[in-house]
Design an enzyme around this catalytic site. Structure first.
Site, PDB file in Angstrom:
ATOM      1  N   HIS A 101       0.805  -1.223   0.000  1.00 27.79           N
ATOM      2  CA  HIS A 101       0.000   0.000   0.000  1.00 27.79           C
ATOM      3  C   HIS A 101       0.840   1.274   0.000  1.00 27.79           C
ATOM      4  O   HIS A 101       0.315   2.363   0.239  1.00 27.79           O
ATOM      5  CB  HIS A 101      -0.956   0.031   1.202  1.00 27.79           C
ATOM      6  CG  HIS A 101      -2.082  -0.951   1.087  1.00 27.79           C
ATOM      7  ND1 HIS A 101      -2.920  -1.248   2.117  1.00 27.79           N
ATOM      8  CD2 HIS A 101      -2.486  -1.713   0.047  1.00 27.79           C
ATOM      9  CE1 HIS A 101      -3.798  -2.149   1.728  1.00 27.79           C
ATOM     10  NE2 HIS A 101      -3.549  -2.448   0.461  1.00 27.79           N
ATOM     11  N   ILE A 108       0.880   6.998   0.334  1.00 29.72           N
ATOM     12  CA  ILE A 108       0.338   5.886   1.103  1.00 29.72           C
ATOM     13  C   ILE A 108      -1.146   5.726   0.794  1.00 29.72           C
ATOM     14  O   ILE A 108      -1.895   6.702   0.790  1.00 29.72           O
ATOM     15  CB  ILE A 108       0.490   6.147   2.626  1.00 29.72           C
ATOM     16  CG1 ILE A 108       1.929   6.544   2.951  1.00 29.72           C
ATOM     17  CG2 ILE A 108       0.074   4.922   3.435  1.00 29.72           C
ATOM     18  CD1 ILE A 108       2.077   7.246   4.290  1.00 29.72           C
ATOM     19  N   CYS A 109      -1.546   4.505   0.536  1.00 28.63           N
ATOM     20  CA  CYS A 109      -2.958   4.234   0.263  1.00 28.63           C
ATOM     21  C   CYS A 109      -3.610   3.814   1.580  1.00 28.63           C
ATOM     22  O   CYS A 109      -3.599   2.651   1.954  1.00 28.63           O
ATOM     23  CB  CYS A 109      -3.057   3.133  -0.788  1.00 28.63           C
ATOM     24  SG  CYS A 109      -4.722   2.634  -1.161  1.00 28.63           S
ATOM     25  N   LEU A 110      -4.131   4.795   2.300  1.00 31.73           N
ATOM     26  CA  LEU A 110      -4.705   4.532   3.624  1.00 31.73           C
ATOM     27  C   LEU A 110      -5.956   5.404   3.755  1.00 31.73           C
ATOM     28  O   LEU A 110      -5.877   6.627   3.660  1.00 31.73           O
ATOM     29  CB  LEU A 110      -3.666   4.892   4.701  1.00 31.73           C
ATOM     30  CG  LEU A 110      -4.041   4.691   6.161  1.00 31.73           C
ATOM     31  CD1 LEU A 110      -4.250   3.213   6.456  1.00 31.73           C
ATOM     32  CD2 LEU A 110      -2.938   5.234   7.072  1.00 31.73           C
ATOM     33  N   TRP A 162      -8.265   7.520  -4.432  1.00 36.81           N
ATOM     34  CA  TRP A 162      -7.783   6.201  -4.029  1.00 36.81           C
ATOM     35  C   TRP A 162      -8.868   5.160  -4.144  1.00 36.81           C
ATOM     36  O   TRP A 162     -10.027   5.413  -3.914  1.00 36.81           O
ATOM     37  CB  TRP A 162      -7.271   6.226  -2.589  1.00 36.81           C
ATOM     38  CG  TRP A 162      -6.063   7.069  -2.419  1.00 36.81           C
ATOM     39  CD1 TRP A 162      -6.009   8.325  -1.916  1.00 36.81           C
ATOM     40  CD2 TRP A 162      -4.722   6.719  -2.752  1.00 36.81           C
ATOM     41  NE1 TRP A 162      -4.722   8.781  -1.923  1.00 36.81           N
ATOM     42  CE2 TRP A 162      -3.912   7.816  -2.430  1.00 36.81           C
ATOM     43  CE3 TRP A 162      -4.123   5.579  -3.307  1.00 36.81           C
ATOM     44  CZ2 TRP A 162      -2.530   7.817  -2.623  1.00 36.81           C
ATOM     45  CZ3 TRP A 162      -2.757   5.573  -3.493  1.00 36.81           C
ATOM     46  CH2 TRP A 162      -1.973   6.685  -3.166  1.00 36.81           C
TER      47      TRP A 162
END
Ligand SMILES: [Zn+2]
Ligand SMILES: [Zn+2]
Ligand SMILES: [Zn+2]
Ligand SMILES: [Zn+2]
Ligand SMILES: [Zn+2]
Ligand SMILES: [Zn+2]
Lengths: 169, 503
Positions: A101, A108-110, A162
């Site tokens: 991620h 950051i893919c959060l 995202w």
């Protein structure tokens, strides 16, 4: 590092000008991070000193995880609308964690960093979330679309729409 | 808006009261509905035109209606109704037949039957102060506000939070609690109470109305730019409806009324015209760049030996491999570096794509042509009006000159129908019925063009009787043939005659 706190017993130092609610909140957050940082997390006091709206946080890979012994740096940028607007958080420096991620440019893919952000969350909550994301990783690899994303994305990860994957990865 | 609690009930202040606003019509005279031929379908498709105030009133009626049966707070009803896209029946059904607690959970609303959660302050200091988890300030309890789920923040933070959601994110009905991981929706009364800025309040009300109309299958906004009316029907269907602003559109898809083509084909057609992909595909398939000067070239003969037409370049090269021509030696008509079959296949593909493009352009040109003419509709009405006034000065009665307006009405109807017949025809596969359809289309088209021509002629005292007769005969014919054409297509829909090419 704890010595730092002793040396700067009043981290409300970056107090300049009128004290807006945002400044107050950031100062309190900074103070509590300096006093009781989560394991493996250290705020770079110098950067926060020069600019209260831009922090660098040092992070250490937790023992017993794939990232044990590694050192990372996270950059936080707070807009004037913080905490109603989420902070912009990316990994910086020469060691970007290799994780499904985390893109090689530090993005950051959060979900809590964008659509699931709540003003009741904090820098500390984000740090804990990232630590747990790293700790639960079972295989060090980049996201499958890494090279395409890195080539085409905006410099600001908050501009990315995202698509959140399974959070258990 | 004097009271926050009553903001939604305050809907009589509207200045756009009902009544026909004739002022917007470009009807030449008071002869209302003289173009009454226009959309005959309208008669058996009942609908209402609603102003913003009517919409709000209608929204409140929906809530009241449900509340007359179900005894829950109004704010809860609104959230539930929105969850069911304002389908009262669906809500009632789920409310009485299903698991209610599950329903409340799904709709992100706290069950009104549960005893309210004690709004326990999270941090209460000895001095009776609470800490707000957003601004981290200590506040007297009176400055704190909690919502149904029990989460409490200071009033300032709530206001700031809601303002951000409304102004920056354009959220209305779906703003959830500010606490992390709490999906309970903030009800409209709470929002209206916490927001103080009139501009933000107004935006919020707009967003609520907007989502009410958009998710309600019996309502549709008028697509005319800046028109704030909506159409309310009794059942959704692909039927023409007319707004107060005179815009006529299809209730089902919101496009201009497009009989005889169906909504889904029109949508596909519009997309095709918009992205113009056809043309770019053709360019990709049929042109190449000169390998030397990069100018775009189109192949116009069978020979692969290309000579760049750019006078300052004049490069010699092979169309197939784009290599310099010289090594191809004396085999002038084929590329000896490329498999001949493959080259032939590429040529066939090019032919095919060119034929498809030409077919598309054929229909597109005719469609565009009628559309273009329709754009001058207003101009035509103005010209005819002038002509009619002039004629009245020459001893002709008002009633005697009305035929001209009628002719323009019919001309416009015909153009609009013809325009959409080309969309229909583009997707139509040839069969016996499609041949009849095309004959009908041709007939209407040529009659329409003749009518249009008549309207451009000079009308003098001397030729009036003659012209009038001709125009009347022609518009009657046009109108009759247009109806015939539409009936034939409708009959085909009923009897399944139509087969489509690209489905
Ligand atoms: Zn607060
Ligand atoms: Zn909550
Ligand atoms: Zn309208
Ligand atoms: Zn339609
Ligand atoms: Zn050239
Ligand atoms: Zn060649």
């Amino acid at each position: 590092m704890y010595l730092f706190v002793v040396e700067f017993p009043t981290p409300s130092v970056p107090l300049r000008g009128p004290c807006l609610p945002q400044q107050k909140r950031l100062q309190k957050e900074l103070m509590s991070l300096l006093k009781e940082p989560p394991a493996g997390v250290t705020v770079d006091v110098d950067t926060a000193h020069t600019k209260l709206t831009e922090w660098v946080v040092h992070m250490e890979g937790a023992a017993g995880t794939l990232y044990e012994g590694e050192k990372f740096q996270l950059q936080f940028k707070f807009s004037p609308k913080y905490p109603f607007d989420s902070p912009e958080v990316i990994f910086v420096g020469d060691n970007i964690p290799v994780h499904p991620h985390i893109y090689s440019n530090g993005h950051i893919c959060l979900s809590i960093l964008t659509e699931d952000w709540s003003p009741a969350l904090s820098v500390q909550a984000i740090c804990l979330s990232i630590i747990s994301m790293l700790s639960s990783c079972k295989e060090k690899k980049r996201p499958p679309d890494n090279s395409y994303y890195v080539k085409t994305c905006s410099a600001n990860p908050k501009k990315t729409k995202w698509w959140y994957h399974d959070d258990t990865v | 808006m004097n009271s926050d609690e009553e903001y939604l009930y305050d809907c009589d202040s509207g200045n756009e009261s009902s009544g026909d606003d004739v002022g917007l019509e470009f009807d030449i005279d008071g002869e209302a509905g003289s173009g009454g031929t226009k959309y005959k379908d309208m008669e058996d498709y009942p609908y209402e035109v609603l102003s913003t105030e009517d919409i709000t009133r209608h929204m409140i009626e929906c809530i009241k209606e449900v509340n007359g049966v179900v005894n829950i707070p109004v704010t809860t009803t609104r959230i539930l109704l929105n969850h069911f896209k304002w389908d009262k029946e669906k809500l009632m059904e789920r409310f009485y037949d299903g698991d209610q607690e599950k329903l409340f959970l799904e709709a992100h609303v706290v069950s009104p039957y549960k005893t309210p959660k004690a709004q326990k302050p999270l941090v209460k200091n000895s001095n009776g102060m609470e800490e707000c988890e957003i601004c981290f300030l200590n506040m007297p309890s009176a400055m704190m506000t909690g919502i149904e789920c029990g989460h409490r923040f200071c009033t300032n933070c709530w206001t700031e939070y809601l303002t951000t959601k409304i102004i920056d994110e354009g959220m209305g009905q779906t703003i959830s609690c500010a606490a992390h991981l709490c999906s309970i929706l903030v009800d409209d009364q709470t929002v209206m109470r916490l927001i103080t800025d009139a501009k933000v309040k107004l935006k919020y009300q707009h967003l609520i109305t907007k989502s009410f109309v958009e998710c309600n299958r019996l309502l549709r906004w008028c697509p005319y730019p800046d028109c704030n009316y909506a159409i309310k029907v009794q059942y959704p269907d692909a039927r023409p409806v007319m707004c107060k602003c005179r815009k006529v559109f299809c209730f089902n898809c919101g496009e201009n009324w497009h009989d005889p083509v169906k909504c889904h084909l029109l949508k596909r057609w519009i997309k095709k015209c918009d992205d113009d992909s056809e043309t770019s595909n053709w360019i990709a398939a049929n042109t190449k760049e000169c390998p030397k000067c990069k100018v775009t070239i189109e192949k116009d003969g069978g020979c692969n030996h290309m000579v760049c037409k750019n006078q300052s370049c004049k490069a010699d090269f092979c169309w197939v491999c784009l290599g310099p021509w010289e090594p191809h030696g004396s085999s002038w008509y084929s590329c000896n570096r490329y498999d001949e079959d493959e080259a032939k296949q590429a040529r066939d593909a090019q032919e095919k794509s060119r034929a498809a493009l030409q077919r598309y352009l054929f229909y597109c040109n005719r469609y565009m042509n009628h559309m273009q003419s329709l754009k001058f509709e207003n101009k035509l009405y103005a010209a005819v009006k002038e002509k009619m006034e002039e004629m009245q000065q020459h001893n002709m009665s008002w009633i005697e000159v009305q035929f001209l307006k009628k002719a323009v009405d019919i001309l416009c109807d015909c153009r609009q129908t013809l325009m959409y017949t080309y969309v229909f025809a583009y997707y139509l596969r040839k069969n016996n019925q499609s041949v009849i359809f095309e004959d009908n289309q041709k007939d209407v088209e040529s009659a329409t063009e003749t009518l249009s021509e008549y309207l451009e002629r000079d009308i003098t005292q001397e030729n009036l009787a003659d012209i009038k007769q001709k125009v009347q005969d022609k518009y009657r014919y046009c109108d009759q043939r247009r109806r015939k054409l539409l009936e034939h297509v409708h009959e085909g829909y009923e009897k399944d005659w139509w087969e489509y090419t690209e489905l």
